[in-house]
Write a protein that holds these residues in place. Structure first.
Motif, PDB file in Angstrom:
ATOM      1  N   HIS A 287       0.839  -1.200   0.000  1.00  0.00           N
ATOM      2  CA  HIS A 287       0.000   0.000   0.000  1.00  0.00           C
ATOM      3  C   HIS A 287       0.876   1.254   0.000  1.00  0.00           C
ATOM      4  CE1 HIS A 287      -3.083   2.887   0.983  1.00  0.00           C
ATOM      5  NE2 HIS A 287      -2.414   3.251   2.051  1.00  0.00           N
ATOM      6  N   ASN A 288       1.895   1.249   0.844  1.00  0.00           N
ATOM      7  CA  ASN A 288       2.759   2.423   0.935  1.00  0.00           C
ATOM      8  C   ASN A 288       3.461   2.736  -0.367  1.00  0.00           C
ATOM      9  OD1 ASN A 288       2.102   2.935   3.549  1.00  0.00           O
ATOM     10  ND2 ASN A 288       3.802   1.758   4.414  1.00  0.00           N
ATOM     11  N   ILE A 289       3.934   1.695  -1.018  1.00  0.00           N
ATOM     12  CA  ILE A 289       4.694   1.969  -2.242  1.00  0.00           C
ATOM     13  C   ILE A 289       3.775   2.334  -3.408  1.00  0.00           C
ATOM     14  CG2 ILE A 289       4.915  -0.436  -3.022  1.00  0.00           C
ATOM     15  CD1 ILE A 289       7.884   0.422  -3.700  1.00  0.00           C
ATOM     16  N   THR A 290       2.577   1.737  -3.442  1.00  0.00           N
ATOM     17  CA  THR A 290       1.689   2.036  -4.572  1.00  0.00           C
ATOM     18  C   THR A 290       0.964   3.367  -4.410  1.00  0.00           C
ATOM     19  OG1 THR A 290       0.042   0.608  -3.528  1.00  0.00           O
ATOM     20  CG2 THR A 290       1.257  -0.304  -5.392  1.00  0.00           C
ATOM     21  N   GLU A 375      -8.957  -4.733  -9.680  1.00  0.00           N
ATOM     22  CA  GLU A 375     -10.055  -4.161  -8.926  1.00  0.00           C
ATOM     23  C   GLU A 375     -10.264  -4.916  -7.620  1.00  0.00           C
ATOM     24  OE1 GLU A 375     -13.720  -4.348 -11.042  1.00  0.00           O
ATOM     25  OE2 GLU A 375     -14.522  -2.566 -10.061  1.00  0.00           O
ATOM     26  N   ASP A 376     -10.312  -6.243  -7.724  1.00  0.00           N
ATOM     27  CA  ASP A 376     -10.599  -7.046  -6.537  1.00  0.00           C
ATOM     28  C   ASP A 376      -9.456  -6.989  -5.524  1.00  0.00           C
ATOM     29  OD1 ASP A 376     -12.640  -8.664  -5.369  1.00  0.00           O
ATOM     30  OD2 ASP A 376     -11.261 -10.354  -5.505  1.00  0.00           O
ATOM     31  N   SER A 377      -8.241  -6.817  -6.021  1.00  0.00           N
ATOM     32  CA  SER A 377      -7.113  -6.739  -5.099  1.00  0.00           C
ATOM     33  C   SER A 377      -7.132  -5.424  -4.326  1.00  0.00           C
ATOM     34  CB  SER A 377      -5.800  -6.836  -5.873  1.00  0.00           C
ATOM     35  OG  SER A 377      -5.592  -5.653  -6.614  1.00  0.00           O
ATOM     36  N   GLY A 378      -7.815  -4.429  -4.879  1.00  0.00           N
ATOM     37  CA  GLY A 378      -7.872  -3.128  -4.229  1.00  0.00           C
ATOM     38  C   GLY A 378      -6.996  -2.090  -4.934  1.00  0.00           C
ATOM     39  N   TYR A 379      -6.323  -2.504  -6.015  1.00  0.00           N
ATOM     40  CA  TYR A 379      -5.392  -1.568  -6.643  1.00  0.00           C
ATOM     41  C   TYR A 379      -6.095  -0.387  -7.325  1.00  0.00           C
ATOM     42  CZ  TYR A 379      -1.606   0.473  -9.225  1.00  0.00           C
ATOM     43  OH  TYR A 379      -0.709   1.384  -9.702  1.00  0.00           O
ATOM     44  N   LEU A 380      -7.252  -0.630  -7.909  1.00  0.00           N
ATOM     45  CA  LEU A 380      -7.915   0.472  -8.618  1.00  0.00           C
ATOM     46  C   LEU A 380      -8.231   1.649  -7.693  1.00  0.00           C
ATOM     47  CD1 LEU A 380     -10.302  -1.027 -11.313  1.00  0.00           C
ATOM     48  CD2 LEU A 380      -7.909  -0.380 -11.460  1.00  0.00           C
ATOM     49  N   SER A 381      -8.530   1.361  -6.423  1.00  0.00           N
ATOM     50  CA  SER A 381      -8.804   2.484  -5.523  1.00  0.00           C
ATOM     51  C   SER A 381      -7.529   3.275  -5.242  1.00  0.00           C
ATOM     52  CB  SER A 381      -9.463   2.009  -4.225  1.00  0.00           C
ATOM     53  OG  SER A 381      -8.581   1.206  -3.492  1.00  0.00           O
ATOM     54  N   ARG A 382      -6.361   2.617  -5.357  1.00  0.00           N
ATOM     55  CA  ARG A 382      -5.090   3.359  -5.223  1.00  0.00           C
ATOM     56  C   ARG A 382      -4.895   4.269  -6.430  1.00  0.00           C
ATOM     57  NH1 ARG A 382      -6.232  -0.622  -1.599  1.00  0.00           N
ATOM     58  NH2 ARG A 382      -4.933  -0.326   0.238  1.00  0.00           N
ATOM     59  N   ILE A 383      -5.254   3.784  -7.614  1.00  0.00           N
ATOM     60  CA  ILE A 383      -5.147   4.648  -8.793  1.00  0.00           C
ATOM     61  C   ILE A 383      -6.087   5.843  -8.621  1.00  0.00           C
ATOM     62  CG2 ILE A 383      -5.486   4.832 -11.284  1.00  0.00           C
ATOM     63  CD1 ILE A 383      -4.637   2.079 -11.669  1.00  0.00           C
ATOM     64  N   ALA A 384      -7.304   5.560  -8.154  1.00  0.00           N
ATOM     65  CA  ALA A 384      -8.263   6.649  -7.926  1.00  0.00           C
ATOM     66  C   ALA A 384      -7.667   7.692  -6.983  1.00  0.00           C
ATOM     67  CB  ALA A 384      -9.563   6.091  -7.355  1.00  0.00           C
ATOM     68  N   PHE A 385      -6.948   7.229  -5.983  1.00  0.00           N
ATOM     69  CA  PHE A 385      -6.291   8.130  -5.031  1.00  0.00           C
ATOM     70  C   PHE A 385      -5.232   8.971  -5.738  1.00  0.00           C
ATOM     71  CE2 PHE A 385      -2.746   8.692  -1.949  1.00  0.00           C
ATOM     72  CZ  PHE A 385      -3.395   9.475  -1.009  1.00  0.00           C
ATOM     73  N   LEU A 386      -4.445   8.315  -6.575  1.00  0.00           N
ATOM     74  CA  LEU A 386      -3.334   9.008  -7.235  1.00  0.00           C
ATOM     75  C   LEU A 386      -3.792  10.050  -8.257  1.00  0.00           C
ATOM     76  CD1 LEU A 386      -0.879   6.019  -7.833  1.00  0.00           C
ATOM     77  CD2 LEU A 386      -0.614   7.841  -6.163  1.00  0.00           C
ATOM     78  N   VAL A 387      -4.905   9.780  -8.920  1.00  0.00           N
ATOM     79  CA  VAL A 387      -5.293  10.677 -10.015  1.00  0.00           C
ATOM     80  C   VAL A 387      -6.443  11.618  -9.654  1.00  0.00           C
ATOM     81  CG1 VAL A 387      -4.538   9.022 -11.755  1.00  0.00           C
ATOM     82  CG2 VAL A 387      -6.930   9.055 -11.050  1.00  0.00           C
ATOM     83  N   ASP A 388      -6.830  11.612  -8.390  1.00  0.00           N
ATOM     84  CA  ASP A 388      -8.004  12.381  -7.980  1.00  0.00           C
ATOM     85  C   ASP A 388      -7.985  13.829  -8.459  1.00  0.00           C
ATOM     86  OD1 ASP A 388     -10.471  12.720  -6.474  1.00  0.00           O
ATOM     87  OD2 ASP A 388      -9.278  13.967  -5.136  1.00  0.00           O
ATOM     88  N   ASN A 389      -6.865  14.474  -8.288  1.00  0.00           N
ATOM     89  CA  ASN A 389      -6.811  15.896  -8.611  1.00  0.00           C
ATOM     90  C   ASN A 389      -6.976  16.169 -10.106  1.00  0.00           C
ATOM     91  OD1 ASN A 389      -6.739  18.357  -7.373  1.00  0.00           O
ATOM     92  ND2 ASN A 389      -4.597  18.714  -7.880  1.00  0.00           N
ATOM     93  N   ILE A 390      -6.389  15.288 -10.915  1.00  0.00           N
ATOM     94  CA  ILE A 390      -6.521  15.454 -12.361  1.00  0.00           C
ATOM     95  C   ILE A 390      -7.993  15.333 -12.749  1.00  0.00           C
ATOM     96  CG2 ILE A 390      -5.812  14.538 -14.602  1.00  0.00           C
ATOM     97  CD1 ILE A 390      -3.368  13.328 -13.036  1.00  0.00           C
TER      98      ILE A 390
END
Lengths: 650, 77
Positions: A287-290, A375-390
């Protein structure tokens, strides 16, 4: 429903991502019916199973955090429980995040429905260093609690046994009575008394009176509406009380009530949780690295790009293989039935089906399968976190990234995926930008024409241009549409091992949307276009389009006909072009500028017919029509401008 | 205890107790549903360069958009 009937209605309720659907799947297997809630664009999943002589209907309510009416999902769940009165509600609770989940449990308890708790992912909690004394929790809440590990089927049948016991009245439960602070309690009681005095019967409201009183103090709009029809006076009183509470506590009464609910939950959770030390786990490091400021983005780019690369290079190979097989079948068909008009028309139907197959199996299926894993692993929500501002720049938030990604597979499930957006306005923006995303079929053209003949750099440039245009148009729409943007509030779950069955099911549902909506349309319209061809109408139509195709866009005359075909299936434009030009070596018939213009136009000019159908389904005829017209005009405009620019540099 | 500051003023790893949340009813309702109520202790986990802030609250991790986060006022611990 009479209790003599051996039919039990069970509703699954709980937060998002707690394993509700896994339990639903393992209970109902393949006997599921997925549809929409009447008049709503929210998925309704129902299933039936037979167990110990009972017919059990299970409904999987949408994943929600509260029973307020913030979202359509919450309203639907609340109305379902209040009005349909399921025999048993199974509250699925995520053991690693017990406290937050119990907040929802309390609200269900206030509803006064017969309840069981599935305390799910107890194994994950244990690994996280949280041991939960579920027997104590059971005593505190007064409802049966079954610890479950849904992905391994642990405890799922116990839930059924418990549900049957409750249904038969063999198990008496004594649900916890939630008590708020004195100043709130006295006001709740006063409102309840007012209802009783005015002779309001329970069936008039369908909700328990105490619940209605609490919701009135919270200022719940829907409940106010209901009460307003029966006894508007009570609302005035409740509003006065709410003001008083606000004055006492210094916060709006809804906040005060939520706070107190959380205080109760906090105490209960504290009583039953035992924290042991857990070493810094792998998932936490992941989680920390992604989500890292630098590495997070690098990983995101590498992962997404390699996913595309894998899917499309493998897909290309498989697609060619399949096409060859079908080409032989076509030849065989011609040999057997000749090339008369009738056989041509029949073959066009078969071709429609083949076309669907060669796009679904090599591209869409693997794409969604891999995406499902992420998605099921939870990675897509990390992408959502990273690109929120854009995403905020176009009036959306990070979560909109998910349907956008789906769009690269096929626009149809992507448009339907825009339902995760909270408001109508955001849904519309998300749907609009999604229709501009180059789907697998468009990618076939980009790679097969520009990529093959002009090099991969030009192909990548087109993707970048596409992203820029999505951004600009999205931003314009955001500025034009009235309303306030919604900010991101999203839970980030701990990473987990993706569950194969869940991923497979999710993939299937998305592909099914393509098959159900796109397939029939592809087949029918292939047939209609063939009809035009047989009637010798294609040529005149192509000629009519000369002012646009030749004069403005600088393309060959055949492009007009090809683009008409593209309305049905965009990938077909390339095949058609080859047929009409008499060669697959496009370098002989098209200049580099023409290739780029042609690709640009196909990229934007219309959402294909299946996407239009999905649009109509989700946002209605009118908006679907506007989007279609706009995109045609836009594609033509941008194609012509690109041509003039390209002639300057090429 | 110092005077309340927006949670975005905290540094990564710092903790604060929520004092108040300003903004529309809808946002406040959503936040309190997710466990962000006055009196709750929250830890700032990280800021994303492009926007949101990650908080740890009541045992779960939440991503909150920058705009909303500026409306959450906390007292630094």
């Amino acid at each position: 429903m009479k209790k003599t009937e051996k039919k039990i209605n069970i509703a699954l309720a709980g937060n998002m991502n707690v394993g509700k659907s896994v339990i639903f799947n393992s209970l109902t297997g393949l006997h599921q019916h997925i549809g929409n809630w009447p008049g709503k664009t929210v998925e309704r999943a129902e299933g039936t199973l037979h167990y110990k002589g009972y017919t059990i209907d299970v409904i999987d309510l949408p994943g929600i955090y509260s029973l307020s009416t913030f979202s359509i999902e919450e309203l639907i769940s609340r109305e379902y429980i209040a009005i349909e009165r399921p025999d048993v509600v199974i509250n699925v609770v995520d053991a690693p995040v017990l406290e937050r989940n119990l907040f929802f449990t309390l609200q269900l308890l206030e509803f006064g429905v017969p309840m069981i708790m599935a305390l799910n992912q107890v194994d994950v909690a244990r690994k996280k260093g949280i041991a939960i004394d579920y027997k104590k929790l059971q005593k505190l809440l007064g409802i049966p609690i079954i610890p479950t590990i849904a992905i391994r089927d642990v405890g799922v049948h116990k839930l059924l046994n418990e549900a049957i016991k409750i249904f038969r009245g063999k198990k008496k439960t004594k649900p916890l009575k939630i008590k708020y602070g004195k100043d709130i309690e006295t006001r709740i009681e006063k409102i309840v008394k007012l209802f009783k005095k005015s002779g309001t019967k329970k069936f008039e409201i369908k909700y328990p009176l105490r619940y209605v009183a609490i919701k009135l103090l919270e200022g719940d709009k829907e409940i106010k509406k209901i009460v307003n029809d029966i006894n508007p006076k009570i609302i005035t009183v409740a509003e006065k009380y709410a003001k008083e509470i606000e004055r006492i506590h210094g916060h709006p009464s809804a906040t005060v009530i939520a706070s107190q609910r959380y205080n109760i939950v906090n105490k209960i959770a504290g009583d039953v949780q035992l924290f042991t030390t857990s070493e810094k786990k792998f998932t936490e490091k992941l989680h920390n690295i992604t989500t890292h400021k630098l590495w997070g983005y690098i990983i995101m780019f590498v992962l997404v790009l390699s996913m595309f690369f894998t899917v499309f290079s493998f897909g290309n190979f498989l697609s060619e293989y399949l096409t060859n097989i079908f080409a032989n079948a076509g030849a065989l068909f011609e040999e057997t039935f000749g090339i008369g008009i009738v056989s041509k028309l029949i073959w066009s139907l078969v071709e429609g089906i083949i076309a669907g197959v060669v796009i679904v199996i090599p591209y869409i299926l693997p794409f969604y399968f891999i995406l499902g894993f992420l998605e099921d692993s939870g990675y897509l929500s990390r992408i959502a976190f990273l690109v929120d501002n854009i995403m905020h720049k176009i009036g959306l938030h990070g979560k909109a990234f998910i349907p956008l990604m789906l769009g690269y597979g096929c626009n149809v499930p992507a448009c339907l995926g825009c339902r995760i957006m909270e408001t109508q306005r955001e849904r519309l923006i998300a749907i609009f930008v999604t229709t501009l995303v180059p789907c697998a079929a468009v990618t076939v053209i980009i790679l097969g024409l520009v990529g093959k003949f002009l090099g991969i750099v030009w192909a990548l440039a087109l993707y970048v241009i596409n992203l820029l245009i999505i951004f600009i148009l999205g931003r314009i729409l955001f500025k034009v549409l009235p309303g306030e943007p919604t900010g991101l509030i999203m839970e980030m779950h701990s990473y987990r091992m993706p569950h194969l069955k869940t991923v497979a099911k999710q993939t299937w549902f998305r592909v099914k949307e393509f098959i159900y909506i796109a397939f029939p349309l592809i087949v029918v319209s292939s047939f209609l276009i063939k009809l035009l061809e047989v009637a010798n109408l294609l040529q005149p139509i192509g000629n009519m389009m000369i002012p646009i195709t030749v004069d403005w866009l600088g393309l060959p005359v055949v492009a007009g006909i090809v683009l008409i075909f593209g309305i049905v299936r965009k990938e077909l434009t390339l095949i058609m072009l080859a047929t009409l030009a008499g060669t697959t070596n496009f370098a002989l018939v098209l200049t580099p500028a023409q290739m780029i213009v042609f690709t640009l136009v196909t990229m934007f000019y219309i959402p294909c017919i299946a996407t239009i159908a999905a649009l109509i389904k989700d946002i209605g005829w009118k908006k679907a029509f506007y989007i279609t017209i706009f995109e045609i005009a836009f594609a033509i405009a941008i194609g012509g401008i690109a041509l003039r620019l390209l002639l300057l540099i090429l | 205890m110092s005077r309340p500051v927006p949670i975005v003023n905290l540094r990564e790893g710092e903790k604060g107790v929520i004092v108040s949340i300003v903004g529309g009813l809808g946002v406040r309702q959503r936040l309190s549903d997710m466990g962000l109520t006055p009196g709750t202790e929250v830890t700032v986990i990280r800021f994303a360069p492009f926007g949101p802030i990650e908080l740890s609250v009541r045992g779960s991790n939440l991503a909150i958009g920058r705009g909303i986060a500026t409306k959450i006022f906390v007292e630094k611990e």
